[in-house]
Every structure is written in structure tokens, then in C-alpha cells.
Design a protein around this motif. Structure first.
Motif, PDB file in Angstrom:
ATOM      1  N   TYR A  24      35.157 -18.352  50.170  1.00 61.32           N
ATOM      2  CA  TYR A  24      34.546 -19.062  49.034  1.00 61.32           C
ATOM      3  C   TYR A  24      35.306 -20.348  48.761  1.00 61.32           C
ATOM      4  N   SER A  52      37.520  -6.204  46.688  1.00 59.85           N
ATOM      5  CA  SER A  52      37.800  -6.021  48.112  1.00 59.85           C
ATOM      6  C   SER A  52      36.750  -6.698  49.002  1.00 59.85           C
ATOM      7  N   GLY A  53      35.652  -7.152  48.401  1.00 61.31           N
ATOM      8  CA  GLY A  53      34.649  -7.876  49.190  1.00 61.31           C
ATOM      9  C   GLY A  53      33.335  -7.140  49.377  1.00 61.31           C
TER      10      GLY A  53
END
Ligand SMILES: Nc1ncnc2c1ncn2[C@@H]1O[C@H](COP(=O)(O)OP(=O)(O)O)[C@@H](O)[C@H]1O
Ligand SMILES: [Mg+2]
Lengths: 341, 270
Positions: A24, A52-53
Motif C-alpha cells: 500500500y 495480517s493481510g
């Protein structure tokens, strides 16, 4: 292999994810080389702590934005280049609330049915089916702002089920719901899944949910898949058990435990993998409890740490998570209790 | 059902215009259903424009200095007041978008199989419809206050078309601003700061000829000026000599702003 052959093989695979990364704004490394394969027809849990994604991965898979690098395919369709095709075969429920609250549940479904182009002849039947799968027939005419959290979640899922997607993406589907509402959501989902064979991909940070409802689990931490398998595979992979010592709740005993590095000395013992204290419970992960227990007891005794109770348990998914993601869940958060006490 | 979905996968087609139209109609229907469940907003928003007409219009009509071309002052400002009330609805439509962005609604809409342009245009048009309904509430009140409208129904219809077109454009402008200003507070600030200057730097309350040159040049590029001119011609004065230029100006404004909003909308959920 020729492309055509590859296509054929792919038919049995719902999702293929290959070295996917997402950075990002050139800074936050949210996905750091994710490789995954999800078979058609399974319930797949992506388990990981906050940040954590998980959401980032789901948003890439649902074509909301492009990955920084890597490839992902849903039933053979590239989520970047063939995003329009992908959108036709997926259903998605984001983590945040996603229905209009100033109209009724039925109207929400009606608007979605129209957006998805469900023909007017089958529209009513599709809506009734979706309402029924999620157990919402009785409240269909009520304004959504009068719904409970669990009802809103079920309505959101109903909107996603309307067109019978081939893959259903659910981002933390039971976040913030009480145990009975969570159970209702899952019971409805499981029976829908049984009927239609839809592949379900869900994100969660609740261990027990992954354990109870998924066929396969991947653990994600800091944007990387750290472990993949069925819940029981993962538990077996630990080759270990946990001995929990309930400490007598007196200050001096607790103090001793910390003052003279008892924890480190326990960890240094042969056959001991790890030792952690939560409140008045000392959990020691060991490879062979029968051999390790006497040594630990002796050490605690020497240091004057008094015990109330000792209990040995087989590892839970929680422990797997602890090992691979380097952190333990907050137990009381999850509603379904398990563990040494 | 599963079979029909699979069949669709094989049709590798680009977004058909019918799909976009379908989504636009769904968005209009959504807005109408919302209105039906909660009409209070439309009534409360009618209060301010009615006060403009009933109080400001009545008081100012005793001042003979404003050259209205022989039209009673209250009649003169009615088009402006109607437009102001519709534009108010449109400009604050962006708030709905900001709210939908904060919740997951927009994410979900963008994952539906429809084009993002259709989403933006559909929402802007839906807002235009809502704004036009707002004007329909004020219209009969103006008649009660003695405003004399042109009796040709075609003229009135054309005036409402203009109201709809300009409000759709301002709703798109609002969506554009919403995709840049991602918080509600910032959006509110911009929205408030936009409406009054728009209103005052137009011919809504007084002819442009009365303005200082600086304000005149703003009024010249203010799309509201053209909308007021058209609506005044069609509803009140019957002088429609500029009607073609007025509609052209508003169409150009609509095209520009719809394009800008569609492009910026991609960024809104990132
Ligand atoms: N839109 C965004 N812009 C910048 N950073 C983001 C954005 N969304 C998420 N992140 C960051 O990326 C990381 C992963 O977030 P996320 O995918 O939401 O994790 P999870 O869903 O597992 O909680 C976090 O560090 C988060 O702060
Ligand atoms: Mg998340």
C-alpha cells in the motif's frame, strides 16, 4: 503442458494464488508473496491476527484492486485481466456492514437481484430461496435498522447467495456476534453449502471457527502464509502436548515464578518447547509429557511455587496459531471456550 | 441456477449497455424506496425554500429597485429557490456516498457485475430524481403563495427536465468531491461552502447586470445561472430565446462532471 490442458486441470481448482504481493502506498507490505490453492467445493478458512493481510487478500481476489505483483485466478479467470468474468461468479460479504438500513430486508435483496440482472420471472423465487437459506422469512418486511447484528449478517450473506455464486467470500463473517448468533450464521451457511456445493472462502481470527467449520485452513501472518492444511493436520503437526499448571493464587508463589527466571529455566529443560503464563496458569508445551512432567514439577517445587492442579491436553488450533503466528488468541473473545481449564 | 451461472461464464462479453441501464434503474428504485420509508427529510428540506419565498420574496417585492422585467419579485425568485432546494439535495448526496464508503456497501457494489461508470451515473441520476421530487413539493406551495406559472404544460415539463439535469450534475459533482474528501466532516465543510456562493453568484435572486464585474464573471461560468435562466423562461416569463444555449451549457456541464466523477470513483474504495 498446453494451455488447454492447464485449463482442464484448473476446473477442479477454485482459486489459484501465485506469489501475490500488495504494497500500500509504497510502504505497507500487506501481502508478501502469498501462494495458495483452494479446491472446488471446500470451505476454506484464512486464519490470522488483525493486520495480517486477510482483508487485503480478499479484496484482491474479489477484483477491488490490483495486486502489486503476482497472479490470482478464480476458476481459471485472472482477477486482474478478466475481472468482469470473475465478478459474475463470486459472492462477497465485506467485513463492514453492507446493507442499506433504511429499507427492508426484502428490498435489499430486490435491489441486488436487479443489479445482478436476475430475470423478473425467477426473481421472487431467488429472493425467497435466499431468505429461507438464511432463516429470514419472518423479518423480510422489517426495516433493516430494526435488525439485530446477527440478522444483518445473515441478510448480507443472503444478498451474496442470491445468484448462487461459485465462490462465496466472507470477510470475518461473525465478527462481533454473540455465540448463538454465530451459530445461527454457520448453521445456515453449512446447509446452503451442502445443497449447492459452493466453495466458501472465509477470513477469521477465531480459531474455533476455523476448527469447527473449515475443510482446510491456511494461517497467515504478516502477509505470508505460514501454514496450510486441514485443522487436524495442523494440530498433529505439533507433535506435542501441553501441560497446564494452575498456580495457587498467592502472591509469593507468583512472584517467585518471575523473580528467579523460572520460566527461562523451564524452557531450557530437555523436551520442553515453550512455556507461557496467562494469569495464574502456566502452560508448558512439551514433546513427551510423561518424561518432562517430573522434571518440571521438581523445578517448581524447589523454587517454592505452589500448584493447585495439573492437567495435560492435546494441542488445539490455538496452539498451532501460537506457534506459527507467534501469538495467542484472547480466549474469552471467541465465545466458544476450550483449552486447559 | 448453478447451470445458468456457469453458462454466463462462457459468454466472454464486455459490459453490455443493458447491464448498465439495469443498474441505473436499480439505483433509482433504491432511492424511491428510501424516500417512501422516510418522507420526513423531504418535508424538512422544503421548509427553508418555502421561507425564502414566503418571507424574503414577499418583503423584497415591496422594493421596486430590482429590475425583474415587470415580474413580481416573488415570481422572479421562484425558479432560483426551486433550484436551490434541488441542488441542496444533490450536493449532500455525496454524504450518502461517504457513508456507504465507511460501511461496506460501496465495496460490495463494486464487486457486483456492473460497470463502475453505471454505478456513478446511476447514483447521480437517482439523486436527480430525488431532487426533482423535492421541487414537486415546493411547486404547489409557490402556487398557493400566488406565483403565476406559465400554463403551457410542455414548458413546465421542460423546466422540470432542466431541474433534473442540473441536480444530476451537481450530484455527480458531489460524488466527485466525496471521492476526494474521505471523511464526513471534511465533506460537510466543502458542501456548506459550495452552496451559498453558487446561489449568490448566479441570477437566482437578482439579474446579473446588478452584480459587480468580478461576480459577473463567476456567474458566467456558474451552471446554475443557465439553469435558472431556462427555468425562469419556461415557468415564469415565457421568454425562451436563450433556451437552446441554456440547455447546451448544462449538458456540457453534465458530461464533464459525470466523466470526472466516474474516473475519480475508482479511487474511492482504495
Ligand atoms: N487501504 C489501506 N491503505 C494502507 N494500508 C492498509 C490499507 N488497508 C490495510 N492496510 C494495512 O495493511 C495491513 C493488512 O491489513 P488487512 O488486510 O486489513 O489485515 P486483516 O484483515 O488481516 O486485519 C495492515 O498493516 C493495515 O494497516
Ligand atoms: Mg480484516
Amino acid at each position: 503442458m498446453t494451455y488447454a490442458k492447464l485449463q482442464k486441470v484448473n476446473m477442479k481448482i477454485a482459486l489459484e494464488i501465485d506469489r501475490l504481493t500488495k504494497i500500500y502506498e509504497g510502504r505497507v507490505n500487506a501481502l508478501d508473496g502469498v501462494d495458495l490453492e483452494v479446491k472446488d467445493g471446500v470451505i476454506f478458512a484464512l486464519l490470522g491476527p488483525n493486520g495480517s493481510g486477510k482483508t487485503t487478500l480478499m479484496r484482491v481476489l474479489t477484483t477491488q484492486f490490483r495486486p502489486t505483483s503476482g497472479v490470482a485466478r478464480a476458476f481459471g479467470h485472472d482477477v486482474v485481466r478478466e475481472d468482469a468474468q470473475v465478478r459474475k461468479i463470486i459472492g462477497y460479504v465485506p467485513q463492514e456492514m453492507s446493507v442499506w438500513t433504511d429499507i427492508t430486508g426484502f428490498e435489499n435483496l430486490l435491489i441486488y437481484a436487479k443489479i445482478y440482472g436476475v430475470s423478473s420471472s425467477s426473481r421472487n423465487k431467488c429472493i425467497q430461496d435466499a431468505l429461507q437459506s438464511m432463516g429470514l422469512e419472518e423479518v423480510e418486511g422489517k426495516l433493516v435498522k430494526k435488525y439485530s447484528g446477527g440478522m444483518i449478517r445473515r441478510l448480507e450473506i443472503a444478498c451474496a447467495l442470491l445468484v448462487k455464486p461459485r465462490i462465496l467470500f466472507l470477510d470475518e463473517p461473525t465478527l462481533g456476534l454473540d455465540p448463538s448468533a454465530r451459530k445461527a450464521v454457520w448453521e445456515n451457511l453449512m446447509s446452503f453449502k451442502k445443497e449447492y456445493g459452493t466453495t466458501v472462502f472465509f477470513n477469521t481470527h477465531y480459531m474455533d471457527e476455523a476448527d469447527l467449520y473449515s475443510d482446510e485452513v491456511a494461517i497467515i501472518n504478516k502477509g505470508k502464509i505460514v501454514k496450510f492444511g486441514t485443522a487436524s493436520d495442523l494440530k498433529r503437526s505439533l507433535h506435542s502436548e501441553i501441560i497446564s499448571f494452575l498456580l495457587a493464587d498467592d502472591q509469593t508463589g507468583m512472584g517467585r515464578l518471575f523473580r528467579s527466571n523460572v520460566l527461562d529455566r523451564i524452557k531450557a529443560l530437555n523436551l520442553v518447547d515453550d512455556a507461557v503464563v496467562h494469569g495464574t496458569v502456566l502452560d508448558v508445551t512439551v514433546e513427551d509429557g510423561e518424561v518432562a512432567l517430573p522434571a518440571i514439577m521438581e523445578l517448581l517445587n524447589c523454587e517454592g511455587v505452589k500448584l493447585k492442579r495439573v492437567k495435560a491436553t492435546n494441542p488445539t488450533l490455538d496452539d498451532v496459531f501460537l506457534k506459527y503466528a507467534g501469538m495467542r488468541q484472547q480466549r474469552n473473545q471467541s465465545g466458544y471456550h476450550h483449552g486447559p481449564n | 441456477m448453478l447451470e445458468c451461472v456457469s453458462k454466463e461464464i462462457n459468454q466472454v462479453t464486455t459490459m453490455a449497455p443493458t447491464e448498465s441501464l439495469r443498474e441505473m434503474f436499480a439505483m433509482i428504485e433504491l432511492e424511491m424506496r428510501r424516500l417512501r420509508h422516510d418522507r420526513t427529510e423531504i418535508y424538512t428540506r422544503a421548509v427553508q425554500p418555502i421561507l425564502w419565498l414566503a418571507v424574503y420574496g414577499t418583503v423584497m417585492s415591496h422594493v421596486r429597485d430590482i429590475p425583474t422585467g415587470g415580474i413580481p419579485y416573488i415570481d422572479y425568485i421562484t425558479p432560483g429557490v426551486l433550484l436551490q432546494s434541488t441542488i441542496f439535495v444533490s450536493v449532500f448526496y455525496g454524504l450518502t456516498i461517504v457513508w456507504e464508503r465507511e460501511t461496506g456497501i460501496l465495496k460490495r457494489l463494486l464487486v457486483a457485475p456492473s460497470s463502475r461508470y453505471a454505478t456513478v451515473i446511476g447514483r447521480a441520476i437517482a439523486s436527480g430524481v430525488r431532487a426533482t421530487v423535492q421541487a414537486l413539493i415546493i411547486f404547489p406551495v409557490a402556487i398557493l403563495l400566488g406565483v403565476k406559472f406559465i400554463s403551457n404544460p410542455l414548458y413546465i415539463l421542460a423546466a422540470f427536465l432542466m431541474l433534473f439535469m442540473i441536480s444530476g450534475g451537481f450530484a455527480a459533482l458531489s460524488i466527485f468531491v466525496a471521492s476526494l474528501m474521505k471523511t464526513r466532516e471534511r465533506f460537510m465543510g466543502i458542501g456548506q461552502a459550495m452552496i451559498m456562493p453558487l446561489f449568490f453568484a448566479s441570477n437566482a435572486l437578482y439579474p446579473i447586470s446588478l452584480m459587480p464585474p468580478f461576480l459577473q464573471s463567476i456567474a458566467f461560468v456558474n451552471p446554475l445561472t443557465y439553469a435558472v435562466d431556462a427555468v425562469r423562461g419556461l415557468m415564469i416569463s415565457g421568454n425562451v430565446t436563450n433556451i437552446f444555449a441554456d440547455f447546451t451549457a448544462v449538458i456540457v456541464f453534465d458530461i464533464l462532471i459525470f466523466t470526472a466523477a466516474s474516473i475519480s470513483f475508482r479511487k474511492i474504495i482504495e
